[in-house]
Design an enzyme around this catalytic site. Structure first.
Site, PDB file in Angstrom:
ATOM      1  N   HIS A  67       1.773  -1.360   0.380  1.00 21.49           N
ATOM      2  CA  HIS A  67       1.057  -2.785   0.433  1.00 21.49           C
ATOM      3  C   HIS A  67       1.849  -3.852   1.259  1.00 21.49           C
ATOM      4  O   HIS A  67       1.171  -4.438   1.807  1.00 21.49           O
ATOM      5  CB  HIS A  67       1.276  -3.242  -1.127  1.00 21.49           C
ATOM      6  CG  HIS A  67       0.673  -4.350  -1.720  1.00 21.49           C
ATOM      7  ND1 HIS A  67      -0.647  -4.804  -1.715  1.00 21.49           N
ATOM      8  CD2 HIS A  67       1.219  -5.734  -1.386  1.00 21.49           C
ATOM      9  CE1 HIS A  67      -0.619  -6.199  -2.149  1.00 21.49           C
ATOM     10  NE2 HIS A  67       0.506  -6.559  -1.919  1.00 21.49           N
ATOM     11  N   GLU A  68       3.158  -3.679   1.182  1.00 17.33           N
ATOM     12  CA  GLU A  68       3.718  -4.611   1.957  1.00 17.33           C
ATOM     13  C   GLU A  68       3.589  -4.371   3.477  1.00 17.33           C
ATOM     14  O   GLU A  68       3.455  -5.136   4.318  1.00 17.33           O
ATOM     15  CB  GLU A  68       5.290  -4.330   1.633  1.00 17.33           C
ATOM     16  CG  GLU A  68       5.586  -5.062   0.142  1.00 17.33           C
ATOM     17  CD  GLU A  68       4.941  -6.460  -0.161  1.00 17.33           C
ATOM     18  OE1 GLU A  68       4.964  -7.344   0.641  1.00 17.33           O
ATOM     19  OE2 GLU A  68       4.599  -6.499  -1.158  1.00 17.33           O
ATOM     20  N   HIS A  71       0.394  -5.803   4.729  1.00 15.09           N
ATOM     21  CA  HIS A  71       0.501  -7.280   4.953  1.00 15.09           C
ATOM     22  C   HIS A  71       1.074  -7.474   6.386  1.00 15.09           C
ATOM     23  O   HIS A  71       0.386  -8.435   7.079  1.00 15.09           O
ATOM     24  CB  HIS A  71       1.600  -8.021   4.123  1.00 15.09           C
ATOM     25  CG  HIS A  71       1.164  -8.191   2.514  1.00 15.09           C
ATOM     26  ND1 HIS A  71      -0.017  -9.179   2.548  1.00 15.09           N
ATOM     27  CD2 HIS A  71       1.485  -8.319   1.219  1.00 15.09           C
ATOM     28  CE1 HIS A  71      -0.134  -9.449   1.353  1.00 15.09           C
ATOM     29  NE2 HIS A  71       0.398  -8.677   0.549  1.00 15.09           N
ATOM     30  N   GLU A 140      -4.326 -10.464  -0.370  1.00 15.55           N
ATOM     31  CA  GLU A 140      -3.583  -9.796  -1.545  1.00 15.55           C
ATOM     32  C   GLU A 140      -4.757  -8.261  -1.692  1.00 15.55           C
ATOM     33  O   GLU A 140      -4.252  -7.175  -1.824  1.00 15.55           O
ATOM     34  CB  GLU A 140      -3.355 -10.334  -2.579  1.00 15.55           C
ATOM     35  CG  GLU A 140      -2.236 -11.206  -2.580  1.00 15.55           C
ATOM     36  CD  GLU A 140      -0.959 -10.306  -2.212  1.00 15.55           C
ATOM     37  OE1 GLU A 140      -0.673  -9.210  -2.720  1.00 15.55           O
ATOM     38  OE2 GLU A 140      -0.084 -11.039  -1.383  1.00 15.55           O
TER      39      GLU A 140
END
Length: 172
Positions: A67-68, A71, A140
C-alpha cells in the site's frame, strides 16, 4: 531484529511494483503505523513502526508495505503537497486580512479591500479543505488497489487494517 527481513520484503515488493527500492526506516514506538514519503520514486522512503511489526503477520505487513509503495508509485506525497498549497495560501491571506483589517480606503462607498480578500480567502480555504479530503480518500483507495495488484492478495491488507483498527484503542 526485524530490519533484515523488512528490507528484504521492501526490496521484493519494490521489484514487483517496478519501483526503485526506497529507503527503509524503523520507528521504535508501540503505535502500529507505516507511511511513505518522498517527492518521487527515486527519492522515497518507507517507515514502519515496531508496533506494526509486532502486531501483524508477515503477509499482513507485506500488504501494508505494498500500500505504501503504491503511494510512492502514484506520487501521492507530491500531489497532496500541491493540493495543500492553496489551503495554506488562503490561510495566509486570511491572517493578512485580519491583521491589516482595520485600515483601507472606505471613501469610495464600497466594501474595504481587506474584507473582500478575507471573504475570498475563507471561501478558498473551505473549498480547498473539501478538495483535499476528497483527493486524500481517492489516493487511499488507489493505494489499496495498487497493493492488491502488487501482492495479488487484497485480503492481507484488509486483515492488517482490521487488526490495526481493532487494537489502536488499547494503546495508551
Amino acid at each position: 531484529e526485524q530490519a533484515p527481513e523488512l528490507h528484504d520484503m521492501v526490496e521484493r515488493l519494490a521489484a514487483m511494483a517496478d519501483l526503485p527500492k526506497p529507503k527503509v526506516a524503523v520507528i521504535d514506538t508501540d503505535v502500529p503505523n507505516a507511511f511513505a514519503t518522498g517527492r518521487n520514486p527515486k527519492n522515497s522512503a518507507v517507515a514502519v513502526t515496531t508496533g506494526l511489526w509486532r502486531r501483524l503477520e508477515p503477509r499482513e505487513v507485506e500488504g501494508v508495505l505494498a500500500h505504501e509503495l503504491a503511494h510512492i508509485a502514484n506520487r501521492d506525497v507530491l500531489i497532496m503537497t500541491l493540493a495543500s498549497f492553496f489551503a495554506m495560501l488562503a490561510g495566509l491571506l486570511t491572517r493578512w486580512g485580519l491583521f491589516f483589517g482595520g485600515g483601507g480606503n472606505r471613501d469610495r462607498g464600497g466594501a474595504p479591500v481587506w474584507l473582500i480578500v478575507f471573504l475570498v480567502s475563507i471561501l478558498t480555504y473551505i473549498l480547498s479543505f473539501v478538495l483535499i479530503r476528497t483527493i486524500s480518500r481517492y489516493r487511499e483507495y488507489a493505494a489499496d488497489r495498487g497493493a492488491a495488484l502488487i501482492t495479488g492478495a487484497p485480503e492481507n491488507l484488509m486483515s492488517a487494517l482490521q487488526k490495526i483498527a481493532g487494537g489502536i484503542a488499547s494503546i495508551p
